[in-house]
Design a protein around this motif. Sequence first.
Motif, PDB file in Angstrom:
ATOM      1  N   THR A  21       4.549  -0.984   3.190  1.00  0.00           N
ATOM      2  CA  THR A  21       3.837   0.267   2.939  1.00  0.00           C
ATOM      3  C   THR A  21       4.853   1.292   2.477  1.00  0.00           C
ATOM      4  N   LEU A  22       4.523   1.960   1.378  1.00  0.00           N
ATOM      5  CA  LEU A  22       5.360   3.025   0.854  1.00  0.00           C
ATOM      6  C   LEU A  22       4.781   4.348   1.343  1.00  0.00           C
ATOM      7  N   LYS A  23       5.530   5.013   2.225  1.00  0.00           N
ATOM      8  CA  LYS A  23       5.097   6.295   2.780  1.00  0.00           C
ATOM      9  C   LYS A  23       5.850   7.413   2.065  1.00  0.00           C
ATOM     10  N   ILE A  24       5.096   8.338   1.504  1.00  0.00           N
ATOM     11  CA  ILE A  24       5.697   9.411   0.715  1.00  0.00           C
ATOM     12  C   ILE A  24       5.227  10.756   1.244  1.00  0.00           C
ATOM     13  N   GLU A  25       6.179  11.659   1.441  1.00  0.00           N
ATOM     14  CA  GLU A  25       5.852  13.041   1.793  1.00  0.00           C
ATOM     15  C   GLU A  25       6.400  13.929   0.678  1.00  0.00           C
ATOM     16  N   VAL A  26       5.478  14.544  -0.073  1.00  0.00           N
ATOM     17  CA  VAL A  26       5.867  15.402  -1.185  1.00  0.00           C
ATOM     18  C   VAL A  26       6.116  16.805  -0.644  1.00  0.00           C
ATOM     19  N   THR A  27       7.301  17.342  -0.948  1.00  0.00           N
ATOM     20  CA  THR A  27       7.661  18.668  -0.438  1.00  0.00           C
ATOM     21  C   THR A  27       7.696  19.735  -1.525  1.00  0.00           C
ATOM     22  N   ASP A  28       7.717  19.319  -2.793  1.00  0.00           N
ATOM     23  CA  ASP A  28       7.674  20.301  -3.883  1.00  0.00           C
ATOM     24  C   ASP A  28       7.278  19.611  -5.175  1.00  0.00           C
ATOM     25  N   VAL A  29       6.575  20.358  -6.022  1.00  0.00           N
ATOM     26  CA  VAL A  29       6.162  19.861  -7.336  1.00  0.00           C
ATOM     27  C   VAL A  29       6.373  20.976  -8.347  1.00  0.00           C
ATOM     28  N   ASP A  30       6.909  20.604  -9.478  1.00  0.00           N
ATOM     29  CA  ASP A  30       7.024  21.516 -10.609  1.00  0.00           C
ATOM     30  C   ASP A  30       6.576  20.715 -11.831  1.00  0.00           C
ATOM     31  N   THR A  54       0.846  -1.189   0.000  1.00  0.00           N
ATOM     32  CA  THR A  54       0.000   0.000   0.000  1.00  0.00           C
ATOM     33  C   THR A  54       0.884   1.243   0.000  1.00  0.00           C
ATOM     34  N   SER A  55       0.238   2.374  -0.241  1.00  0.00           N
ATOM     35  CA  SER A  55       0.994   3.630  -0.209  1.00  0.00           C
ATOM     36  C   SER A  55       0.225   4.662   0.591  1.00  0.00           C
ATOM     37  N   GLU A  56       0.968   5.566   1.193  1.00  0.00           N
ATOM     38  CA  GLU A  56       0.405   6.693   1.933  1.00  0.00           C
ATOM     39  C   GLU A  56       1.137   7.939   1.449  1.00  0.00           C
ATOM     40  N   VAL A  57       0.380   8.934   0.979  1.00  0.00           N
ATOM     41  CA  VAL A  57       0.986  10.149   0.443  1.00  0.00           C
ATOM     42  C   VAL A  57       0.521  11.344   1.258  1.00  0.00           C
ATOM     43  N   THR A  58       1.463  12.173   1.665  1.00  0.00           N
ATOM     44  CA  THR A  58       1.122  13.441   2.325  1.00  0.00           C
ATOM     45  C   THR A  58       1.735  14.575   1.509  1.00  0.00           C
ATOM     46  N   TRP A  59       1.045  15.697   1.532  1.00  0.00           N
ATOM     47  CA  TRP A  59       1.449  16.873   0.757  1.00  0.00           C
ATOM     48  C   TRP A  59       1.842  17.963   1.729  1.00  0.00           C
ATOM     49  N   LYS A  60       3.140  18.197   1.862  1.00  0.00           N
ATOM     50  CA  LYS A  60       3.643  19.155   2.837  1.00  0.00           C
ATOM     51  C   LYS A  60       3.711  20.555   2.230  1.00  0.00           C
ATOM     52  N   ASP A  61       3.069  21.491   2.863  1.00  0.00           N
ATOM     53  CA  ASP A  61       3.146  22.913   2.501  1.00  0.00           C
ATOM     54  C   ASP A  61       2.948  23.147   1.000  1.00  0.00           C
ATOM     55  N   TYR A  62       1.851  22.609   0.459  1.00  0.00           N
ATOM     56  CA  TYR A  62       1.616  22.658  -0.983  1.00  0.00           C
ATOM     57  C   TYR A  62       1.490  24.077  -1.540  1.00  0.00           C
ATOM     58  N   HIS A 103      -1.398   7.080  -8.720  1.00  0.00           N
ATOM     59  CA  HIS A 103      -0.218   6.568  -9.406  1.00  0.00           C
ATOM     60  C   HIS A 103       0.770   5.938  -8.414  1.00  0.00           C
ATOM     61  N   PHE A 104       0.986   6.593  -7.279  1.00  0.00           N
ATOM     62  CA  PHE A 104       1.846   5.998  -6.254  1.00  0.00           C
ATOM     63  C   PHE A 104       1.272   4.664  -5.764  1.00  0.00           C
ATOM     64  N   ALA A 105      -0.048   4.581  -5.622  1.00  0.00           N
ATOM     65  CA  ALA A 105      -0.684   3.332  -5.205  1.00  0.00           C
ATOM     66  C   ALA A 105      -0.441   2.236  -6.240  1.00  0.00           C
ATOM     67  N   LYS A 106      -0.545   2.588  -7.512  1.00  0.00           N
ATOM     68  CA  LYS A 106      -0.305   1.625  -8.589  1.00  0.00           C
ATOM     69  C   LYS A 106       1.145   1.146  -8.562  1.00  0.00           C
ATOM     70  N   LEU A 107       2.076   2.064  -8.347  1.00  0.00           N
ATOM     71  CA  LEU A 107       3.482   1.673  -8.258  1.00  0.00           C
ATOM     72  C   LEU A 107       3.725   0.765  -7.054  1.00  0.00           C
ATOM     73  N   ALA A 108       3.125   1.091  -5.927  1.00  0.00           N
ATOM     74  CA  ALA A 108       3.326   0.305  -4.702  1.00  0.00           C
ATOM     75  C   ALA A 108       2.830  -1.126  -4.855  1.00  0.00           C
ATOM     76  N   GLU A 109       1.886  -1.358  -5.759  1.00  0.00           N
ATOM     77  CA  GLU A 109       1.375  -2.713  -5.978  1.00  0.00           C
ATOM     78  C   GLU A 109       2.463  -3.666  -6.462  1.00  0.00           C
ATOM     79  N   LYS A 110       3.567  -3.143  -6.943  1.00  0.00           N
ATOM     80  CA  LYS A 110       4.674  -3.977  -7.410  1.00  0.00           C
ATOM     81  C   LYS A 110       5.537  -4.489  -6.258  1.00  0.00           C
ATOM     82  N   LEU A 111       5.300  -3.974  -5.060  1.00  0.00           N
ATOM     83  CA  LEU A 111       6.088  -4.364  -3.889  1.00  0.00           C
ATOM     84  C   LEU A 111       5.341  -5.423  -3.082  1.00  0.00           C
ATOM     85  N   PRO A 112       6.034  -6.192  -2.246  1.00  0.00           N
ATOM     86  CA  PRO A 112       5.368  -7.219  -1.438  1.00  0.00           C
ATOM     87  C   PRO A 112       4.254  -6.640  -0.568  1.00  0.00           C
TER      88      PRO A 112
END
Length: 166
Positions: A73-82, A25-33, A60-69
């Motif tokens: 759990t894949l925990k992601i904190e996004v800090t910037d996007v361009d 599974t994946s968990e995504v957080t968006w820091k200071d968007y 998309h992150f959830a789809k990618l995480a499906e490739k892992l056992p």
Amino acid sequence: MKQSTLLVTMIAMTLLFTANTYAATSEVTWKDYKSYRDIHEGHEGRKQFRERTFKEFEEHFAKLAEKLPEDQTLKIEVTDVDLAGDTHVGINRVRVIKDHYIPSMDLSYQLVDSNNKVILADEVKIKDMNFMTTSTLKYRSKPLAYEKKMLDDWFDDTFKDLLTKK
């Protein structure tokens, strides 16, 4: 006859359960968007664009995480996007894609097991300077095609030794 029915049932059950063996599974957080370099809407409202964009990335992150056992759990904190391209000011704000407006994303991640023990972790700055020259046929008609391809490349490279399915 009963044996063959039992055998078919057992094979079907095995296939049913093994199909789900690899699905972390994946968990995504968006820091200071609000401080992200470029998450600007074109012609769409700011809040709707941000919510739709974040949802696309989370899926998309959830789809990618499906490739892992599955016990991970894949925990992601996004800090910037361009995002690829840039929006230009005017009556009709449109995102213009040119090769010098490269997509990038800064994030930190942790891959943890079922006991919350960290398997892999890092803070990364992902970018694709060749996004206009590499093939994106996989996502050609999808939103955030360049960014998804960039994330695919990062994910496959980062987790190559842990991937359970391609």
